[in-house]
Design a protein around this motif. Sequence first.
Motif, PDB file in Angstrom:
ATOM      1  N   GLY A  24       0.784  -1.237   0.000  1.00 34.42           N
ATOM      2  CA  GLY A  24       0.000   0.000   0.000  1.00 34.42           C
ATOM      3  C   GLY A  24       0.813   1.283   0.000  1.00 34.42           C
ATOM      4  O   GLY A  24       0.283   2.355   0.288  1.00 34.42           O
ATOM      5  N   ASN A  25       2.093   1.196  -0.354  1.00 37.08           N
ATOM      6  CA  ASN A  25       2.923   2.410  -0.403  1.00 37.08           C
ATOM      7  C   ASN A  25       2.540   3.249  -1.629  1.00 37.08           C
ATOM      8  O   ASN A  25       3.034   3.045  -2.737  1.00 37.08           O
ATOM      9  CB  ASN A  25       4.400   2.004  -0.470  1.00 37.08           C
ATOM     10  CG  ASN A  25       5.321   3.214  -0.413  1.00 37.08           C
ATOM     11  OD1 ASN A  25       4.876   4.342  -0.631  1.00 37.08           O
ATOM     12  ND2 ASN A  25       6.582   2.974  -0.108  1.00 37.08           N
ATOM     13  N   ILE A  26       1.632   4.175  -1.385  1.00 39.31           N
ATOM     14  CA  ILE A  26       1.091   4.943  -2.516  1.00 39.31           C
ATOM     15  C   ILE A  26       2.163   5.822  -3.154  1.00 39.31           C
ATOM     16  O   ILE A  26       2.178   6.042  -4.365  1.00 39.31           O
ATOM     17  CB  ILE A  26      -0.149   5.775  -2.077  1.00 39.31           C
ATOM     18  CG1 ILE A  26      -0.778   6.533  -3.275  1.00 39.31           C
ATOM     19  CG2 ILE A  26       0.209   6.758  -0.992  1.00 39.31           C
ATOM     20  CD1 ILE A  26      -1.707   5.700  -4.067  1.00 39.31           C
ATOM     21  N   ALA A  27       3.102   6.321  -2.347  1.00 40.34           N
ATOM     22  CA  ALA A  27       4.148   7.214  -2.877  1.00 40.34           C
ATOM     23  C   ALA A  27       4.948   6.511  -3.966  1.00 40.34           C
ATOM     24  O   ALA A  27       5.175   7.054  -5.054  1.00 40.34           O
ATOM     25  CB  ALA A  27       5.065   7.670  -1.754  1.00 40.34           C
ATOM     26  N   ILE A  28       5.326   5.260  -3.662  1.00 45.21           N
ATOM     27  CA  ILE A  28       6.137   4.536  -4.646  1.00 45.21           C
ATOM     28  C   ILE A  28       5.285   4.199  -5.870  1.00 45.21           C
ATOM     29  O   ILE A  28       5.753   4.272  -7.015  1.00 45.21           O
ATOM     30  CB  ILE A  28       6.786   3.290  -3.998  1.00 45.21           C
ATOM     31  CG1 ILE A  28       8.025   2.908  -4.797  1.00 45.21           C
ATOM     32  CG2 ILE A  28       5.849   2.094  -3.931  1.00 45.21           C
ATOM     33  CD1 ILE A  28       8.909   1.922  -4.086  1.00 45.21           C
ATOM     34  N   GLY A  29       4.001   3.881  -5.625  1.00 47.24           N
ATOM     35  CA  GLY A  29       3.108   3.573  -6.742  1.00 47.24           C
ATOM     36  C   GLY A  29       2.990   4.746  -7.704  1.00 47.24           C
ATOM     37  O   GLY A  29       3.075   4.587  -8.923  1.00 47.24           O
ATOM     38  N   VAL A  30       2.843   5.932  -7.154  1.00 51.05           N
ATOM     39  CA  VAL A  30       2.692   7.123  -7.992  1.00 51.05           C
ATOM     40  C   VAL A  30       3.972   7.381  -8.787  1.00 51.05           C
ATOM     41  O   VAL A  30       3.931   7.691  -9.979  1.00 51.05           O
ATOM     42  CB  VAL A  30       2.333   8.354  -7.125  1.00 51.05           C
ATOM     43  CG1 VAL A  30       2.446   9.635  -7.938  1.00 51.05           C
ATOM     44  CG2 VAL A  30       0.918   8.197  -6.582  1.00 51.05           C
ATOM     45  N   LYS A  31       5.117   7.210  -8.102  1.00 47.44           N
ATOM     46  CA  LYS A  31       6.385   7.428  -8.811  1.00 47.44           C
ATOM     47  C   LYS A  31       6.542   6.469  -9.976  1.00 47.44           C
ATOM     48  O   LYS A  31       6.983   6.836 -11.068  1.00 47.44           O
ATOM     49  CB  LYS A  31       7.568   7.293  -7.845  1.00 47.44           C
ATOM     50  CG  LYS A  31       7.783   8.548  -7.007  1.00 47.44           C
ATOM     51  CD  LYS A  31       8.911   8.381  -6.031  1.00 47.44           C
ATOM     52  CE  LYS A  31       8.945   9.562  -5.062  1.00 47.44           C
ATOM     53  NZ  LYS A  31       9.783   9.286  -3.889  1.00 47.44           N
ATOM     54  N   ILE A  32       6.172   5.191  -9.734  1.00 49.12           N
ATOM     55  CA  ILE A  32       6.294   4.195 -10.806  1.00 49.12           C
ATOM     56  C   ILE A  32       5.341   4.545 -11.955  1.00 49.12           C
ATOM     57  O   ILE A  32       5.720   4.529 -13.127  1.00 49.12           O
ATOM     58  CB  ILE A  32       6.001   2.780 -10.259  1.00 49.12           C
ATOM     59  CG1 ILE A  32       7.097   2.380  -9.279  1.00 49.12           C
ATOM     60  CG2 ILE A  32       5.928   1.772 -11.393  1.00 49.12           C
ATOM     61  CD1 ILE A  32       6.755   1.180  -8.414  1.00 49.12           C
ATOM     62  N   ALA A  33       4.088   4.863 -11.555  1.00 46.76           N
ATOM     63  CA  ALA A  33       3.109   5.195 -12.593  1.00 46.76           C
ATOM     64  C   ALA A  33       3.616   6.353 -13.451  1.00 46.76           C
ATOM     65  O   ALA A  33       3.525   6.338 -14.690  1.00 46.76           O
ATOM     66  CB  ALA A  33       1.784   5.582 -11.948  1.00 46.76           C
ATOM     67  N   ASN A  34       4.174   7.334 -12.788  1.00 49.61           N
ATOM     68  CA  ASN A  34       4.700   8.500 -13.472  1.00 49.61           C
ATOM     69  C   ASN A  34       5.810   8.105 -14.455  1.00 49.61           C
ATOM     70  O   ASN A  34       5.826   8.520 -15.616  1.00 49.61           O
ATOM     71  CB  ASN A  34       5.240   9.466 -12.406  1.00 49.61           C
ATOM     72  CG  ASN A  34       5.472  10.829 -12.981  1.00 49.61           C
ATOM     73  OD1 ASN A  34       4.941  11.139 -14.043  1.00 49.61           O
ATOM     74  ND2 ASN A  34       6.260  11.637 -12.308  1.00 49.61           N
ATOM     75  N   ARG A  35       6.721   7.264 -13.976  1.00 47.47           N
ATOM     76  CA  ARG A  35       7.850   6.848 -14.798  1.00 47.47           C
ATOM     77  C   ARG A  35       7.380   6.027 -16.013  1.00 47.47           C
ATOM     78  O   ARG A  35       7.809   6.251 -17.139  1.00 47.47           O
ATOM     79  CB  ARG A  35       8.823   6.042 -13.931  1.00 47.47           C
ATOM     80  CG  ARG A  35      10.018   5.472 -14.690  1.00 47.47           C
ATOM     81  CD  ARG A  35      11.092   6.510 -14.950  1.00 47.47           C
ATOM     82  NE  ARG A  35      11.766   6.912 -13.734  1.00 47.47           N
ATOM     83  CZ  ARG A  35      12.831   6.260 -13.230  1.00 47.47           C
ATOM     84  NH1 ARG A  35      13.315   5.215 -13.840  1.00 47.47           N
ATOM     85  NH2 ARG A  35      13.398   6.681 -12.119  1.00 47.47           N
TER      86      ARG A  35
END
Lengths: 444, 218
Positions: free
Chosen positions: A395-406
């Motif tokens: 559930g680490n949303i921060a890492i999820g957003v970074k990956i999605a962005n990349r």
Amino acid sequence: MMDGFNLYREAKNYYNKLIPEKIEGLIILSLYQKYGENEFNEAQIIHIIETIFRDLGQESSRTENERNNNIILSLQDYFLWRDELSKLYHFKSYGLDFCRRINKRLHEGYSPATIKRWFDELYNTLQNLKNIDGGFSRWIVDYFEIKHTLLAEQIEILDQQVIESVKQFKKEIKADDEIKNIVQVLENIELRLELIKQQATELKKAFQTTYDIDDVLTEILQEYETELYLAEIQRVSRFNDNVRSQLEQVSKRIDKIKPRIREFIYDFNQRDFDRKTERFIYFLLNCSKNEKDSNLKKILSLPTGVPPKLIGESDQLPRFTLISLKEISPRLPIVISKRVVDDNKRLELVEKTRLWLLEKEKITYWTNLAIQGVYNEGMLDFSPFFFRILSEEKGNIAIGVKIANRVLKNSLNNKDFTVDIQQEIIRDKSFPNITLWKMKIWKI
Amino acid sequence: MENINVYEFLNDRKAQDIFAKIDYLLRSGVHIQREYPKPEELFRFINQYFKSLNQYYLDIFKVILSEGGSDFNRYYFIDFEEGSRGNISPEYREYLKTEYVIIGMLFFKLFKLDGNLEIDSVSGFILILFSEYEEEKIALQKLITNTYTDKSSDLNDDKVVDIIQKAFAKFQDLAWIAWEDDDRDRFIYMPSFDRLRLMYQPQINGIDDLIKQVNNGN
């Protein structure tokens, strides 16, 4: 027009024979150029026919002989005469007229001196004949009729030359880049127009005599008041008016065209300079070099052949250097600070760095997985992929957003991929607070 | 006694007020045009006495007061190149830095040749260069940082930005641009910016030969 003869009706039937088609016409002219009024044989005609077909880029065919024969037969209707005994050919008078006229029109151009002479002759004969009974009619038939078409033709030649110059101008502009010396070509056109204009001015001088002729005509009108001459006098004076105004038009047209050519040459020079400037900029960008100067200091130098430019005299002018009092007054002693190593802080930093590196690795891992997925499967449904990341990354949303962005950035920059985003909300029951648009990445 | 009118500009009463300023500006390499530097009187004075001023600089300093542009775009400057046979000793000569030449030409390309007329600030120029001219930006970065990589980093970007800002400061010194306010970012393009390109006109016209020479040299 004349005694029941209908030129239109008659010409309709003989048109094709009287006025040859392009290829035949060129054959006739070519024969005239080579043999003139002399005789020639059939082999010589065939040689010319074949040369012309080749020149016009027409392929030879198996029916060549028949074709040549047909041409030779049809030319004999009006243009050529065949001597049955000697089997030699020469031009009929219609053929000679046809060729001479074209030759004259194209070759001889114009001659202001001749025109002046013709006009003077017209004027003088009119002066002489005007007082004789029936003299004016004689003048019309014997002099005016004969000369006036020739005179009008002279102006038409000039006009034609202007038209040709403009045509060529348009053609050259279209060719644009392919012709390297286009400016030269345009300048030549400009020069030619200038010449035509000079000719028009000279012609105008030659045509001055038309005013004198007009005067005599007025005189005749006043003195004789004869109804008989009225139509003819009007015709002559209309002709004079026409030639004068036509000449005026030629000059005016040139005056209108010339500035446009100038402008174009200027623009072209400018555009050419712009294009070269672009190349020069890339030359500077790609060929400037980093070097060391005499003090071993690194300096950037312009490419070979491009000199540095002087833009000023650095120290020629009196300059006042302002020095603050602080800089010249004795310095106060500075307290030396002691360095203390804080072990806890160091550990904290190391841990932070470790986490940061771990996160970076994870981002790279997931991004590669996504991109590889698109390559392997041809398509990646990103929305479930995103929730998979979330569940595996606890559930680490921060890492999820970074990956999605990349992933999104890489896909958009990838020429092989296309990204399809639909405004349809996707949810996952494990993460009730998170929604995202439906997004698919396709391999093209 | 005929020569008494040679420096006729000195007889003008205005000369007392503004000639010293004009002289200082010109010899610092400033280009003077109608809009800048102000007041417009500087420009008008040179415009009025161009011939006599030109003679003055030639006689006294052996440098050439030149004019560029036409009509409304006219500007005046001292051409140190032309006069370099004159009285300036080499150690005092100031050359336009290679970096500034290249940045100036790049700006000219973006602004004039490519028609990015909306650029009105240094930051605006940097933004367009970095976002829309990747190839040019990387080439410039390689030259400035003396590296060979196509990759970017914040540090390298900062170096490029720094040099670009310095270049524009130099252009302002030459009056090729004029700052619009104190933050030294927004500027107005001056007609004399064209001088940069005209300085290299012979090389631009002969660019094909230059490229050939360099290629053969390798």
